[in-house]
Design an enzyme around this catalytic site. Structure first.
Site, PDB file in Angstrom:
ATOM      1  N   GLU A 102       0.812  -1.215   0.000  1.00 30.20           N
ATOM      2  CA  GLU A 102       0.000   0.000   0.000  1.00 30.20           C
ATOM      3  C   GLU A 102       0.847   1.268   0.000  1.00 30.20           C
ATOM      4  OE1 GLU A 102      -3.835  -1.812   2.347  1.00 30.20           O
ATOM      5  OE2 GLU A 102      -2.153  -1.125   3.543  1.00 30.20           O
ATOM      6  N   CYS A 115       3.469   8.505   1.083  1.00 26.66           N
ATOM      7  CA  CYS A 115       4.115   7.560   1.989  1.00 26.66           C
ATOM      8  C   CYS A 115       4.252   6.230   1.251  1.00 26.66           C
ATOM      9  CB  CYS A 115       3.254   7.420   3.243  1.00 26.66           C
ATOM     10  SG  CYS A 115       3.895   6.233   4.417  1.00 26.66           S
ATOM     11  N   CYS A 122       6.674  -7.051   6.997  1.00 28.33           N
ATOM     12  CA  CYS A 122       7.894  -6.562   7.661  1.00 28.33           C
ATOM     13  C   CYS A 122       8.416  -7.634   8.612  1.00 28.33           C
ATOM     14  CB  CYS A 122       7.569  -5.292   8.429  1.00 28.33           C
ATOM     15  SG  CYS A 122       9.023  -4.487   9.136  1.00 28.33           S
ATOM     16  N   CYS A 126       7.240  -5.037  15.246  1.00 30.94           N
ATOM     17  CA  CYS A 126       6.825  -4.060  16.268  1.00 30.94           C
ATOM     18  C   CYS A 126       5.375  -4.369  16.662  1.00 30.94           C
ATOM     19  CB  CYS A 126       6.936  -2.639  15.730  1.00 30.94           C
ATOM     20  SG  CYS A 126       8.586  -2.257  15.130  1.00 30.94           S
ATOM     21  N   CYS A 129       2.108  -2.377  15.423  1.00 31.44           N
ATOM     22  CA  CYS A 129       2.025  -2.084  13.984  1.00 31.44           C
ATOM     23  C   CYS A 129       1.361  -3.230  13.218  1.00 31.44           C
ATOM     24  CB  CYS A 129       3.436  -1.835  13.455  1.00 31.44           C
ATOM     25  SG  CYS A 129       3.523  -1.744  11.674  1.00 31.44           S
ATOM     26  N   CYS A 341      -0.911   5.851  10.428  1.00 34.20           N
ATOM     27  CA  CYS A 341       0.309   5.209  10.903  1.00 34.20           C
ATOM     28  C   CYS A 341       0.038   3.913  11.639  1.00 34.20           C
ATOM     29  CB  CYS A 341       1.010   6.137  11.883  1.00 34.20           C
ATOM     30  SG  CYS A 341       2.199   7.118  11.065  1.00 34.20           S
TER      31      CYS A 341
HETATM   32 FE1  SF4 Z   1       8.004  -2.825  10.384  1.00 29.60          FE
HETATM   33 FE2  SF4 Z   1       5.805  -1.723  11.398  1.00 29.60          FE
HETATM   34 FE3  SF4 Z   1       8.037  -1.839  12.874  1.00 29.60          FE
HETATM   35 FE4  SF4 Z   1       7.882  -0.189  10.719  1.00 29.60          FE
HETATM   36  S1  SF4 Z   1       6.702  -0.059  12.628  1.00 29.60           S
HETATM   37  S2  SF4 Z   1       9.601  -1.528  11.266  1.00 29.60           S
HETATM   38  S3  SF4 Z   1       6.608  -1.432   9.312  1.00 29.60           S
HETATM   39  S4  SF4 Z   1       6.839  -3.600  12.132  1.00 29.60           S
END
Ligand code: SF4
Length: 352
Positions: A102, A115, A122, A126, A129, A341
């Site tokens: 996206e 963005c 990923c 995190c 996220c 975000c």
């Molecule tokens: Fe990956 Fe989300 Fe952490 Fe960014 S915030 S590094 S996209 S897991």
């Protein structure tokens, strides 16, 4: 077929040398690909028919358009691209699931920001996220990163690019830097690097390379100044402690045009009390930077995480400002279309 789109001038020069094309062909190719933005080799009319025919045997200009666009009530747009596994820098997988990535267009009064994503999912995990929760499905090529910029209808309006979509840019360093080369070189779009911000959780060796090799702005995902607590929401803290990262950042000059920002998602009862604000000030004191607070979006991931109360955010922000650390609160954009975000992930009903 290999993709011409996304190659740098020197890569195109190498290609021309290999194929026995005239030397100036590489510059002509850059002009067609980036200044004129054509998506067909046949449209490159100042190349000889022989050169075009040979190019078409090996190459394409792969410039897919987005397959979906959602528009938020605040004007933010989220574009969806299929992940095509189209070149050698892309990791191949043995399953037939189609993945998507996206891109978010954010119009404001005085600027228009895009963005972009650099990976599909990923690896960093995190906990706050949605992209991290999705797992990792592959890294995008430079062409796939650039195509997010070139293929949207708002391309000519863009004033800024932020590498803050899906993925960790430092985990796909070469493709990210190749895309930045196209954006900032005179043979590409000729943008100032100060129109570009790259984010990272803080992969120290790659952040160092990035600072040495580029002039773009840097945004670090910080989210908690207490190491033992940060590791619980950001596993990368174990390998790359925030204190070591900040020590590295202190070695660079941030007094000129290059900007250093720390992103801080405010999660209720997790990282938002006065003790965290005090620790944050201690960590960043004397560093020329700003802190950007982000309100956690309740639907992002863990049901135990909640957004901090508005008053808590206000107090946190004013404490930092009083201590001499410029602290802003990022306006949430596109929350209704899951474009804000931490919310970027696969789209329901789109994945096979
Ligand atoms: Fe990956 Fe989300 Fe952490 Fe960014 S915030 S590094 S996209 S897991």
């Amino acid at each position: 077929m290999l993709n011409l789109f996304g190659l740098t001038l020197s890569q195109l020069q190498e290609l021309c040398l290999e194929q026995g094309f005239p030397k100036f062909t590489a510059r002509q190719l850059c002009d067609w690909l980036y200044a004129k933005g054509v998506s067909e080799i046949d449209a490159m009319t100042n190349l000889s028919l022989k050169v075009r025919a040979r190019l078409k045997e090996i190459y394409v200009v792969n410039r897919p358009t987005p397959v979906n666009c959602q528009v938020s009530k605040d004007g933010t747009k989220k574009y969806l691209f299929p992940y095509q596994l189209d070149n050698s820098t892309t990791q191949q997988f043995n399953n037939s699931t189609v993945h998507y990535f996206e891109t978010v267009f954010i119009p404001e009064e005085d600027r228009a920001t895009l963005c972009v994503s650099c990976q599909v999912g990923c690896k960093m995990g995190c906990r706050f996220c949605a992209t991290g929760a999705q797992g990792f499905h592959g890294s995008l090529s430079a062409g796939e990163i650039l195509n997010q910029i070139f293929s949207i209808p708002e391309f000519s309006k863009l004033t800024n690019i932020v590498y803050m979509g899906m993925g960790e840019p430092m985990d796909n360093y070469d493709a990210v830097m190749q895309s930045i080369a196209v954006l900032t070189s005179d043979w590409g779009l000729g943008w100032s690097p100060h129109r570009i911000t790259v984010s990272s959780v803080g992969v120290i060796p790659m952040v160092k390379r990035f600072l040495d090799e580029s002039e773009c702005h840097l945004a670090i995902s910080l989210h908690n100044p207490v190491p033992a607590e940060r590791v619980a929401i950001m596993p990368m803290q174990r390998a790359y402690p925030i204190s070591e990262l900040v020590s590295l950042l202190r070695r660079y000059d941030w007094s000129h045009q290059r900007r250093l920002t720390f992103e801080y998602t405010m999660i209720r009862g997790v990282n938002d009390d006065e003790a965290h604000a005090v620790k944050l000030v201690q960590l960043l004191k004397g560093l020329n930077c700003r802190v950007n607070l982000i309100r956690y979006h309740d639907s992002a991931t863990d049901p135990n995480f909640k957004a901090s109360q508005p008053l808590t955010i206000q107090r946190f922000q004013s404490f930092l400002n009083k201590q001499g650390i410029t602290c802003t609160l990022r306006t949430s954009r596109g929350e209704d279309i899951m474009a804000a975000c931490g919310l970027l992930a696969k789209v329901k009903g789109r994945d096979a």
